[in-house]
Design a protein around this motif. Structure first.
Motif, PDB file in Angstrom:
ATOM      1  N   MET A 273       9.007  50.481  65.255  1.00 26.72           N
ATOM      2  CA  MET A 273       7.613  50.754  64.995  1.00 26.72           C
ATOM      3  C   MET A 273       6.827  49.448  64.895  1.00 26.72           C
ATOM      4  SD  MET A 273       5.640  53.342  64.266  1.00 26.72           S
ATOM      5  CE  MET A 273       4.302  53.874  63.350  1.00 26.72           C
ATOM      6  N   LYS A 274       7.390  48.459  64.184  1.00 29.92           N
ATOM      7  CA  LYS A 274       6.724  47.174  64.055  1.00 29.92           C
ATOM      8  C   LYS A 274       6.569  46.513  65.409  1.00 29.92           C
ATOM      9  CE  LYS A 274       7.963  45.953  59.371  1.00 29.92           C
ATOM     10  NZ  LYS A 274       8.555  44.957  58.507  1.00 29.92           N
ATOM     11  N   LYS A 275       7.601  46.667  66.234  1.00 37.96           N
ATOM     12  CA  LYS A 275       7.555  46.078  67.566  1.00 37.96           C
ATOM     13  C   LYS A 275       6.432  46.712  68.382  1.00 37.96           C
ATOM     14  CE  LYS A 275      10.362  45.283  71.619  1.00 37.96           C
ATOM     15  NZ  LYS A 275      11.575  45.577  72.319  1.00 37.96           N
ATOM     16  N   TYR A 276       6.289  48.044  68.288  1.00 38.26           N
ATOM     17  CA  TYR A 276       5.237  48.768  69.025  1.00 38.26           C
ATOM     18  C   TYR A 276       3.848  48.334  68.552  1.00 38.26           C
ATOM     19  CZ  TYR A 276       2.424  52.598  70.874  1.00 38.26           C
ATOM     20  OH  TYR A 276       1.455  53.331  71.526  1.00 38.26           O
ATOM     21  N   LEU A 277       3.673  48.192  67.228  1.00 39.14           N
ATOM     22  CA  LEU A 277       2.391  47.758  66.685  1.00 39.14           C
ATOM     23  C   LEU A 277       2.075  46.335  67.092  1.00 39.14           C
ATOM     24  CD1 LEU A 277       2.479  49.287  63.080  1.00 39.14           C
ATOM     25  CD2 LEU A 277       1.160  50.067  65.037  1.00 39.14           C
ATOM     26  N   LYS A 278       3.084  45.487  67.134  1.00 45.07           N
ATOM     27  CA  LYS A 278       2.880  44.096  67.500  1.00 45.07           C
ATOM     28  C   LYS A 278       2.478  43.990  68.968  1.00 45.07           C
ATOM     29  CE  LYS A 278       4.993  40.122  65.659  1.00 45.07           C
ATOM     30  NZ  LYS A 278       6.185  39.385  65.285  1.00 45.07           N
ATOM     31  N   GLU A 279       3.094  44.811  69.818  1.00 46.41           N
ATOM     32  CA  GLU A 279       2.794  44.767  71.250  1.00 46.41           C
ATOM     33  C   GLU A 279       1.419  45.366  71.557  1.00 46.41           C
ATOM     34  OE1 GLU A 279       5.962  46.766  73.202  1.00 46.41           O
ATOM     35  OE2 GLU A 279       7.409  45.176  72.797  1.00 46.41           O
ATOM     36  N   ASN A 280       0.971  46.306  70.775  1.00 47.58           N
ATOM     37  CA  ASN A 280      -0.301  47.016  71.022  1.00 47.58           C
ATOM     38  C   ASN A 280      -1.324  46.729  69.928  1.00 47.58           C
ATOM     39  OD1 ASN A 280       0.613  48.390  73.387  1.00 47.58           O
ATOM     40  ND2 ASN A 280       1.885  49.630  72.024  1.00 47.58           N
ATOM     41  N   LYS A 281      -1.366  45.498  69.477  1.00 42.19           N
ATOM     42  CA  LYS A 281      -2.275  45.112  68.393  1.00 42.19           C
ATOM     43  C   LYS A 281      -3.741  45.319  68.798  1.00 42.19           C
ATOM     44  CE  LYS A 281      -2.871  41.342  65.188  1.00 42.19           C
ATOM     45  NZ  LYS A 281      -2.482  39.992  64.819  1.00 42.19           N
TER      46      LYS A 281
ATOM     47  N   LEU B 119      -4.625  49.006  68.777  1.00 39.03           N
ATOM     48  CA  LEU B 119      -4.728  49.486  67.408  1.00 39.03           C
ATOM     49  C   LEU B 119      -6.068  49.099  66.792  1.00 39.03           C
ATOM     50  CD1 LEU B 119      -3.350  50.828  64.958  1.00 39.03           C
ATOM     51  CD2 LEU B 119      -2.527  48.557  64.340  1.00 39.03           C
TER      52      LEU B 119
END
Length: 162
Positions: A1-9, A12
């Motif tokens: 989840m953190k990886k997904y948020l980091k990639e799509n900052k 978001l």
């Protein structure tokens, strides 16, 4: 989840901004349409009306004065904001000229201050009978005007005999 948020900052952040704008828009629309602007429907146009307010007893006296004429069947005065509506129903023996004269004379019952504050609208009516064609005419006096202005909507019939 953190990886997904980091990639799509960026996505978001844009979604948060869009959600914030939608919430603000919904709140403002709800406030505008549901609660209104919080004032009266006349706004500030009625400022000073308490100085020239027409009381019910004066209104009744004017109605009875108009109705006292032998040509008048009934009269009714309605006051809405800065507008005074005067409706007069005439008997069958009244002419249109006499009716307009009675309406003009009814303005004498109001003070100069009231005439300078209120707009007046008249409706003069006479039912058609076997003896008369009847009439329905409207007139108005604006606060800026000094005369009554009548509409010209009475139907007239002209017959040519040869």
């Amino acid at each position: 989840m953190k990886k997904y948020l980091k990639e799509n900052k960026t996505l978001l952040i844009l979604m948060l901004i869009a959600a914030f704008c939608i919430v603000i828009s919904v709140v403002l629309l709800f406030k505008y349409f549901y609660f209104g602007n919080g004032g009266t429907k006349f706004g500030s146009r009625l400022d000073g009306i308490e100085n020239v307010e027409i009381k019910d007893d004066k209104k009744s006296n004017i109605e009875s004065t108009i109705s006292a004429s032998e040509l008048v069947e009934s009269s009714k005065i309605t006051i809405t904001g800065k507008r005074i509506d005067i409706r007069i129903v005439f008997l069958e023996n009244a002419t249109l000229t006499e009716a307009e004269g009675i309406a003009l004379k009814s303005l004498d019952n109001f003070s100069d201050e009231e005439k300078a504050f209120y707009d007046f609208e008249f409706t003069l009516k006479q039912q058609a009978t076997e003896k008369t064609e009847g009439f329905l005419i409207m007139g108005a006096k604006n606060v800026n005007g000094s005369n009554l202005v009548w509409n010209n909507n009475n139907s007239t019939s002209s017959s040519e005999e040869e």
